[in-house]
Write an enzyme that holds these catalytic residues in place. Structure first.
Site, PDB file in Angstrom:
ATOM      1  N   GLY A  19       0.832  -1.208   0.000  1.00 12.71           N
ATOM      2  CA  GLY A  19       0.000   0.000   0.000  1.00 12.71           C
ATOM      3  C   GLY A  19       0.865   1.256   0.000  1.00 12.71           C
ATOM      4  N   ARG A  84       1.264  -4.962  -4.963  1.00 12.03           N
ATOM      5  CA  ARG A  84       1.613  -6.187  -4.255  1.00 12.03           C
ATOM      6  C   ARG A  84       2.059  -7.175  -5.328  1.00 12.03           C
ATOM      7  NH1 ARG A  84      -2.740  -3.929  -1.313  1.00 12.03           N
ATOM      8  NH2 ARG A  84      -1.917  -3.207   0.677  1.00 12.03           N
ATOM      9  N   ASP A 142       1.958  -0.727  11.721  1.00 16.25           N
ATOM     10  CA  ASP A 142       1.957  -2.010  12.430  1.00 16.25           C
ATOM     11  C   ASP A 142       3.300  -2.743  12.362  1.00 16.25           C
ATOM     12  OD1 ASP A 142       1.804  -2.519   9.731  1.00 16.25           O
ATOM     13  OD2 ASP A 142       0.218  -4.009   9.862  1.00 16.25           O
ATOM     14  N   ARG A 167     -18.450  15.366  12.383  1.00 20.41           N
ATOM     15  CA  ARG A 167     -18.983  15.853  13.673  1.00 20.41           C
ATOM     16  C   ARG A 167     -19.913  17.053  13.458  1.00 20.41           C
ATOM     17  NH1 ARG A 167     -19.323  13.689  18.653  1.00 20.41           N
ATOM     18  NH2 ARG A 167     -17.106  13.224  18.816  1.00 20.41           N
ATOM     19  N   ILE A 271      -9.124   7.365   1.038  1.00 16.35           N
ATOM     20  CA  ILE A 271      -8.815   8.783   1.267  1.00 16.35           C
ATOM     21  C   ILE A 271      -7.669   8.893   2.286  1.00 16.35           C
ATOM     22  CG2 ILE A 271     -10.518   9.159   3.126  1.00 16.35           C
ATOM     23  CD1 ILE A 271     -11.137  11.845   1.871  1.00 16.35           C
TER      24      ILE A 271
HETATM   25  O1  F6P Z   1      -1.706  -1.563   4.278  1.00 16.03           O
HETATM   26  C1  F6P Z   1      -2.290  -0.370   3.906  1.00 16.03           C
HETATM   27  C2  F6P Z   1      -3.753  -0.550   3.648  1.00 16.03           C
HETATM   28  O2  F6P Z   1      -4.315   0.678   3.257  1.00 16.03           O
HETATM   29  C3  F6P Z   1      -4.551  -1.151   4.806  1.00 16.03           C
HETATM   30  O3  F6P Z   1      -4.864  -0.222   5.794  1.00 16.03           O
HETATM   31  C4  F6P Z   1      -5.747  -1.713   4.081  1.00 16.03           C
HETATM   32  O4  F6P Z   1      -6.307  -2.803   4.792  1.00 16.03           O
HETATM   33  C5  F6P Z   1      -5.148  -2.199   2.784  1.00 16.03           C
HETATM   34  O5  F6P Z   1      -3.945  -1.466   2.589  1.00 16.03           O
HETATM   35  C6  F6P Z   1      -6.055  -1.981   1.587  1.00 16.03           C
HETATM   36  O6  F6P Z   1      -5.449  -2.529   0.487  1.00 16.03           O
HETATM   37  P1  F6P Z   1      -5.949  -2.283  -1.012  1.00 16.03           P
HETATM   38  O7  F6P Z   1      -5.571  -0.878  -1.384  1.00 16.03           O
HETATM   39  O8  F6P Z   1      -5.211  -3.298  -1.811  1.00 16.03           O
HETATM   40  O9  F6P Z   1      -7.412  -2.464  -0.985  1.00 16.03           O
END
Ligand code: F6P
Length: 347
Positions: A19, A84, A142, A167, A271
């Site tokens: 990501g 990926r 993480d 809000r 976003i």
């Molecule tokens: O790892 C970054 C992230 O944005 C996560 O927070 C989320 O679960 C995932 O990637 C979403 O992945 P994709 O853009 O492939 O849907």
């Protein structure tokens, strides 16, 4: 194991993987500038590891010049693109990547990404003997053994801006909102945004895992009803993605159907991945980019650049990926205490 190598490096390969995260461009810039200082060439590979794995002798790469990294520190996304790459989980893909690096006389590889990307780096070393360094770049924060990852601070700020806006409407309409935040399987973004926005409820893996679905729905609806009994006010629940099957939308539906609680769901989604990086991410990325190049010059390999207590560190990749970094107990306690205090003042 942290390894050292003897050869002087001349060509570094650089890629962004997984990501995208705001600040990746700042890290690319920093690597290129630092490498230039040490008279080392940087070859940028496109689309994550896919740029290395391309078959039939077609690879996607470019020597990165100072011009290429001019005026990118403030841009979100990544000029090298990201992706990926399932092929890196297969021996065939690892061999293709190793061949590319070998054929293109690459001495060292820097990968900016999360723990999945570092797994690729560890596996690649079975087939390629060059130096490897990881830079932690993911909004999820993480990755263990570093205080922060590149992109997290910006994602939290983006989440805060969005929830603050929600809000306004929630206040105006005296309405309940459920806002879903990213984080894959960890609650760093959810807790930080929730606390910073004074969300009435923070629901994440760390504090909402016990009990059956029915019990959770009952507990949640009871809390909402109690809070609203004497007050007509906004009520915001932030929830981590992947926590509730079907997400915020499904939770809103089930609260309505099973407890008569009317909520509006809002999924922030991607976003949170975009936008110009905040100062903290630009600075972290710049420090990490320089540290990565200096690590290679100092002949380090198989390490992740990390920041601990404001100082740059190098952590063996195996150690970096061993566990996911947990949300700090202090943050979880703070949220629980605030909730309890708020409940008391509403009695
Ligand atoms: O790892 C970054 C992230 O944005 C996560 O927070 C989320 O679960 C995932 O990637 C979403 O992945 P994709 O853009 O492939 O849907």
């Amino acid at each position: 194991m942290q390894a050292t190598v003897d050869k002087k490096i001349k060509r570094i390969a650089l890629l962004t993987s997984g990501g995208d995260a705001p600040g990746m461009n700042a890290a690319i810039r920093s690597v290129v500038l630092a490498a230039h200082h040490y008279h080392v060439e940087v070859v940028g590979y496109y689309h994550g590891y896919n740029g290395l794995v391309c078959s039939e002798n077609i690879t996607e790469s470019k020597v990165l010049t100072l011009d290429d990294v001019n005026s990118i520190i403030h841009q979100g996304g990544t000029i090298l693109k990201s992706a990926r790459c399932p092929q890196m989980l297969e021996v065939e893909g690892l061999k293709l990547a190793a061949n590319t690096l070998e054929n293109e006389s690459i001495d060292a590889l820097i990968v900016i990404g999360g723990d999945g990307s570092f797994n690729g780096l560890i596996a690649l070393q079975k087939y390629w003997s060059g130096q490897v360094v990881g830079i932690p770049g993911t909004i999820d924060n993480d990755v263990d053994n570093t205080d922060y990852t590149i992109g997290f601070a910006t994602a939290v700020n983006t989440g805060i801006e969005a929830v603050d806006k929600i809000r306004d409407t929630a206040d105006a309409f005296e309405r309940i909102f459920i806002v879903e935040l990213m984080g894959r399987h960890s609650g760093h973004i959810t807790f930080n945004v929730g606390i910073a926005c004074a969300a009435e409820q923070v629901l994440s893996f760390e504090n909402f895992s016990e009990g059956s679905k029915q019990e959770k729905l009952l507990h949640l609806s009871t809390e909402i009803k109690a809070a609203q009994k004497n007050r007509h006010d906004s009520y915001i629940i932030v929830i981590a993605e992947n926590l509730w099957q079907g997400g915020a939308t499904q939770l809103a539906k089930e609260l309505k159907q099973q407890a008569g609680v009317e909520c509006t769901a809002c999924v922030l989604g991607h976003i949170q991945r975009g936008g110009s990086p905040v100062a903290k991410d630009r600075l972290l990325a710049t420090k990490m980019g320089v540290a990565a190049v200096q690590a290679l010059i100092a002949k380090k390999s198989n390490v992740m650049v990390a920041e601990k207590n404001n100082a740059m560190n190098f952590v063996p990749l195996e150690q970096a990926i061993k566990h996911h970094k947990l949300v700090s107990m202090q943050l979880i306690d703070a949220q629980q205490n605030i909730l309890a205090l708020t409940a008391q003042t509403q009695c």
